[in-house]
Design a protein around this motif. Structure first.
Motif, PDB file in Angstrom:
ATOM      1  N   GLU A 197      -2.306  67.687 -51.704  1.00 13.43           N
ATOM      2  CA  GLU A 197      -3.464  68.055 -50.890  1.00 13.43           C
ATOM      3  C   GLU A 197      -4.330  69.086 -51.612  1.00 13.43           C
ATOM      4  O   GLU A 197      -5.563  69.020 -51.554  1.00 13.43           O
ATOM      5  CB  GLU A 197      -2.980  68.610 -49.547  1.00 13.43           C
ATOM      6  CG  GLU A 197      -2.314  67.567 -48.658  1.00 13.43           C
ATOM      7  CD  GLU A 197      -1.747  68.183 -47.399  1.00 13.43           C
ATOM      8  OE1 GLU A 197      -1.799  69.427 -47.282  1.00 13.43           O
ATOM      9  OE2 GLU A 197      -1.243  67.426 -46.548  1.00 13.43           O
ATOM     10  N   ARG A 198      -3.692  70.042 -52.279  1.00 19.34           N
ATOM     11  CA  ARG A 198      -4.466  71.036 -53.037  1.00 19.34           C
ATOM     12  C   ARG A 198      -5.220  70.384 -54.188  1.00 19.34           C
ATOM     13  O   ARG A 198      -6.369  70.741 -54.464  1.00 19.34           O
ATOM     14  CB  ARG A 198      -3.528  72.121 -53.565  1.00 19.34           C
ATOM     15  CG  ARG A 198      -2.938  73.016 -52.480  1.00 19.34           C
ATOM     16  CD  ARG A 198      -1.904  73.957 -53.057  1.00 19.34           C
ATOM     17  NE  ARG A 198      -2.463  74.793 -54.110  1.00 19.34           N
ATOM     18  CZ  ARG A 198      -1.722  75.580 -54.906  1.00 19.34           C
ATOM     19  NH1 ARG A 198      -0.405  75.588 -54.771  1.00 19.34           N
ATOM     20  NH2 ARG A 198      -2.315  76.313 -55.828  1.00 19.34           N
ATOM     21  N   LEU A 199      -4.584  69.420 -54.841  1.00 17.88           N
ATOM     22  CA  LEU A 199      -5.283  68.701 -55.913  1.00 17.88           C
ATOM     23  C   LEU A 199      -6.470  67.923 -55.351  1.00 17.88           C
ATOM     24  O   LEU A 199      -7.534  67.850 -55.982  1.00 17.88           O
ATOM     25  CB  LEU A 199      -4.312  67.748 -56.617  1.00 17.88           C
ATOM     26  CG  LEU A 199      -3.213  68.404 -57.467  1.00 17.88           C
ATOM     27  CD1 LEU A 199      -2.244  67.345 -57.964  1.00 17.88           C
ATOM     28  CD2 LEU A 199      -3.813  69.159 -58.640  1.00 17.88           C
ATOM     29  N   ARG A 207       0.693  72.833 -58.863  1.00 15.21           N
ATOM     30  CA  ARG A 207       1.759  72.067 -59.482  1.00 15.21           C
ATOM     31  C   ARG A 207       2.907  71.909 -58.493  1.00 15.21           C
ATOM     32  O   ARG A 207       3.231  72.825 -57.739  1.00 15.21           O
ATOM     33  CB  ARG A 207       2.258  72.740 -60.758  1.00 15.21           C
ATOM     34  CG  ARG A 207       1.251  72.732 -61.906  1.00 15.21           C
ATOM     35  CD  ARG A 207       0.937  71.315 -62.337  1.00 15.21           C
ATOM     36  NE  ARG A 207      -0.002  71.262 -63.452  1.00 15.21           N
ATOM     37  CZ  ARG A 207      -1.312  71.192 -63.313  1.00 15.21           C
ATOM     38  NH1 ARG A 207      -1.859  71.173 -62.091  1.00 15.21           N
ATOM     39  NH2 ARG A 207      -2.103  71.132 -64.366  1.00 15.21           N
ATOM     40  N   ALA A 208       3.529  70.732 -58.516  1.00 14.57           N
ATOM     41  CA  ALA A 208       4.623  70.415 -57.598  1.00 14.57           C
ATOM     42  C   ALA A 208       5.944  70.919 -58.165  1.00 14.57           C
ATOM     43  O   ALA A 208       6.117  71.006 -59.385  1.00 14.57           O
ATOM     44  CB  ALA A 208       4.693  68.910 -57.359  1.00 14.57           C
ATOM     45  N   LEU A 223       3.680  63.773 -60.503  1.00 15.08           N
ATOM     46  CA  LEU A 223       2.448  64.342 -59.946  1.00 15.08           C
ATOM     47  C   LEU A 223       1.892  65.431 -60.861  1.00 15.08           C
ATOM     48  O   LEU A 223       0.671  65.529 -61.054  1.00 15.08           O
ATOM     49  CB  LEU A 223       2.718  64.900 -58.549  1.00 15.08           C
ATOM     50  CG  LEU A 223       1.509  65.489 -57.824  1.00 15.08           C
ATOM     51  CD1 LEU A 223       0.437  64.418 -57.619  1.00 15.08           C
ATOM     52  CD2 LEU A 223       1.923  66.075 -56.472  1.00 15.08           C
ATOM     53  N   ASN A 224       2.781  66.255 -61.428  1.00 14.45           N
ATOM     54  CA  ASN A 224       2.320  67.289 -62.352  1.00 14.45           C
ATOM     55  C   ASN A 224       1.688  66.674 -63.596  1.00 14.45           C
ATOM     56  O   ASN A 224       0.674  67.169 -64.100  1.00 14.45           O
ATOM     57  CB  ASN A 224       3.491  68.195 -62.752  1.00 14.45           C
ATOM     58  CG  ASN A 224       3.982  69.035 -61.595  1.00 14.45           C
ATOM     59  OD1 ASN A 224       3.256  69.244 -60.622  1.00 14.45           O
ATOM     60  ND2 ASN A 224       5.212  69.520 -61.682  1.00 14.45           N
ATOM     61  N   GLY A 225       2.293  65.586 -64.098  1.00 14.81           N
ATOM     62  CA  GLY A 225       1.703  64.906 -65.236  1.00 14.81           C
ATOM     63  C   GLY A 225       0.328  64.344 -64.915  1.00 14.81           C
ATOM     64  O   GLY A 225      -0.602  64.415 -65.734  1.00 14.81           O
ATOM     65  N   LEU A 226       0.189  63.802 -63.709  1.00 11.55           N
ATOM     66  CA  LEU A 226      -1.106  63.275 -63.284  1.00 11.55           C
ATOM     67  C   LEU A 226      -2.138  64.392 -63.184  1.00 11.55           C
ATOM     68  O   LEU A 226      -3.293  64.224 -63.598  1.00 11.55           O
ATOM     69  CB  LEU A 226      -0.956  62.566 -61.938  1.00 11.55           C
ATOM     70  CG  LEU A 226      -2.239  62.013 -61.309  1.00 11.55           C
ATOM     71  CD1 LEU A 226      -2.871  60.963 -62.216  1.00 11.55           C
ATOM     72  CD2 LEU A 226      -1.945  61.440 -59.928  1.00 11.55           C
ATOM     73  N   ALA A 227      -1.718  65.550 -62.634  1.00 13.03           N
ATOM     74  CA  ALA A 227      -2.640  66.686 -62.522  1.00 13.03           C
ATOM     75  C   ALA A 227      -3.079  67.170 -63.898  1.00 13.03           C
ATOM     76  O   ALA A 227      -4.257  67.490 -64.106  1.00 13.03           O
ATOM     77  CB  ALA A 227      -1.976  67.813 -61.743  1.00 13.03           C
ATOM     78  N   ASP A 228      -2.140  67.219 -64.844  1.00  8.19           N
ATOM     79  CA  ASP A 228      -2.501  67.634 -66.209  1.00  8.19           C
ATOM     80  C   ASP A 228      -3.503  66.658 -66.825  1.00  8.19           C
ATOM     81  O   ASP A 228      -4.462  67.072 -67.489  1.00  8.19           O
ATOM     82  CB  ASP A 228      -1.246  67.720 -67.074  1.00  8.19           C
ATOM     83  CG  ASP A 228      -0.313  68.834 -66.630  1.00  8.19           C
ATOM     84  OD1 ASP A 228      -0.807  69.790 -65.988  1.00  8.19           O
ATOM     85  OD2 ASP A 228       0.897  68.755 -66.912  1.00  8.19           O
TER      86      ASP A 228
END
Length: 436
Positions: A197-199, A207-208, A223-228
């Motif tokens: 939700e924050r992303l 980061r999760a 999810l962290n990889g996707l955010a990066d």
């Protein structure tokens, strides 16, 4: 998910407990009845030995029965002549089976104890009657001990309560274990959902967690990889926009030199004005592309301070037109998820609409209040009101382009809020900054 795990655990534990508890209760019931029957038989045989031991009178037997220690059951004796002593059960004492008299020593005295027959059991009115025959010199007598249903199963209730208590303890332990397991599973998932939700709100620093069960940890890592990756794509895209904008400066400079070299000074001044406007636009594009490097992925500012600054900017014009610009602002800062430049542009657009579409001398007020999720800014005036459709881009019935309210709307939506138009006021809501 936690609720389903709890329901599954409670359901399975309840089935297991019932599978064991029901047979155990039946076993306890049978055991209790068997113990009561054995005690009743022993007591009846004790009375039978007394009745057949000597030539006791009826009064002696009655006194003996009444003098026995208190115990469950009603004792009655049917003598060989049919006389019944004591408190007989419902239906009376049946005729006893023949039991021989014990052997005597030739002098009329019995050599050993009297002979007692086998016990017979009868179900009477939900209770149990135990009949024991004994041989006497006058014939066979019968001793009957009657137990009611409550007496037959006396002691069963405490045992069942202990079993139920143990079952409840097992059930509570199962609930506690399921709660611990569900929390261990759900907490990382909830934190991962919160990160997503924050992303989605634009906080690219979120980061999760990568703790918990392996499967849940894999979701967090993915999810962290996707955010990066999203962060990298955004950075590359903004750098590309900035680089392209910088490349446009070279032909723009050449164009400026050519304009300055034109012999027609009037045309040169007119073109130079357009070149300056183009240069300002290009500078704004570069600034917007570079802004995340200065403010982070989630820009934020103090809405109170920005509102105060923009009001100070417009105050001289209001004074020239005989207008009053009132401010209603809180003392403490109100951080919102918007850059100072964007919020300032939105406020300028709203105040400019007041100046452009109301007569001179019309007062206006800017009110900023806090809400649960952020702040609400209201720009109100006492003019003729906002026309229908003025909030749509490119539409207005008073000669404007309609871009002002659209700029304010896009600023609000980018900050997680919205723009609401009323008759004589415009409401701008912004979400609180998560980075402040």
């Amino acid at each position: 998910m936690r609720r389903r795990i709890l329901l599954l655990s409670v359901g399975m534990t309840t089935l297991v407990v019932l599978a064991f508890a029901v047979p155990l209760i039946l076993l306890l019931r049978s055991t209790t009845a068997s113990e009561s029957k054995d005690k009743a038989r022993n007591r009846a045989e004790t009375v039978a030995y007394y009745v057949g031991d000597q030539d006791h009178t009826n009064d002696d037997i009655t006194a003996y029965i009444n003098g026995l220690p208190a115990a469950p059951g009603r004792i009655s004796v049917r003598l060989a002549d049919g006389t019944t002593l004591g408190d007989p059960p419902p239906g009376g004492v049946p005729t006893p089976k023949y039991v021989p008299v014990g052997e005597d020593d030739g002098d009329g005295d019995r050599k050993g104890p009297p002979k007692v027959g086998d016990a017979d059991y009868r179900d009477l009115d939900g209770g149990l009657a135990v009949d024991v025959g004994v041989g006497t010199p006058h014939g066979t007598a019968s001793v009957c001990l009657y137990l009611t249903g409550d007496e037959l199963y006396a002691g069963l209730t405490p045992r069942v309560l202990i079993l139920v208590g143990g079952s409840l303890v097992v059930l509570l332990l199962s609930i506690a274990g399921a709660e611990l397991v569900s929390r261990r599973l759900a907490r990382p998932l909830e934190e991962t959902a919160s990160t997503a939700e924050r992303l989605a709100r634009g906080d690219m620093d979120a980061r999760a967690p990568t703790t918990g069960p392996t499967e849940v940890a894999k979701v967090g890592s993915a999810l962290n990889g996707l955010a990066d990756r999203i962060d990298e794509v955004i950075a590359v895209e903004r750098e590309a926009v900035a680089d392209l904008s910088h490349r446009l400066r070279t032909p723009l400079t050449a164009l400026r030199l050519q304009v300055e070299a034109m012999p027609d000074r009037e045309s040169a001044e007119e073109l130079n004005t357009q070149v300056n406007s183009l240069e300002r636009t290009l500078t704004a594009v570069i600034s917007a592309a570079r802004r995340p490097q200065r403010e982070g992925r989630v820009p934020h500012c103090d809405a109170v301070e920005v509102t105060r600054q923009r009001a100070a900017f417009w105050e001289p014009l209001f004074e020239d037109q005989g207008r009053e610009l009132a401010l209603d602002l809180p003392e403490e800062p109100a951080m919102v998820r918007s850059s100072a430049e964007d919020l300032g542009a939105a406020l300028d657009a709203l105040v400019e609409n007041v100046v452009a579409h109301t007569p001179d001398g019309t007062p206006a007020r800017i009110t900023l209040t806090r809400t649960e999720s952020g702040v609400r800014i209201v720009v109100a005036d006492k003019g003729p009101g906002i026309p229908l459709g003025a909030g749509e881009r490119g539409r207005s019935d008073r000669g404007s382009t309609g871009l002002g309210l659209d700029i304010a709307r896009r600023c609000a939506e980018a900050a997680g809020g919205h723009l609401t138009l009323h008759r004589n006021e415009v409401e701008l809501t912004l979400r609180s900054s998560t980075g402040a």
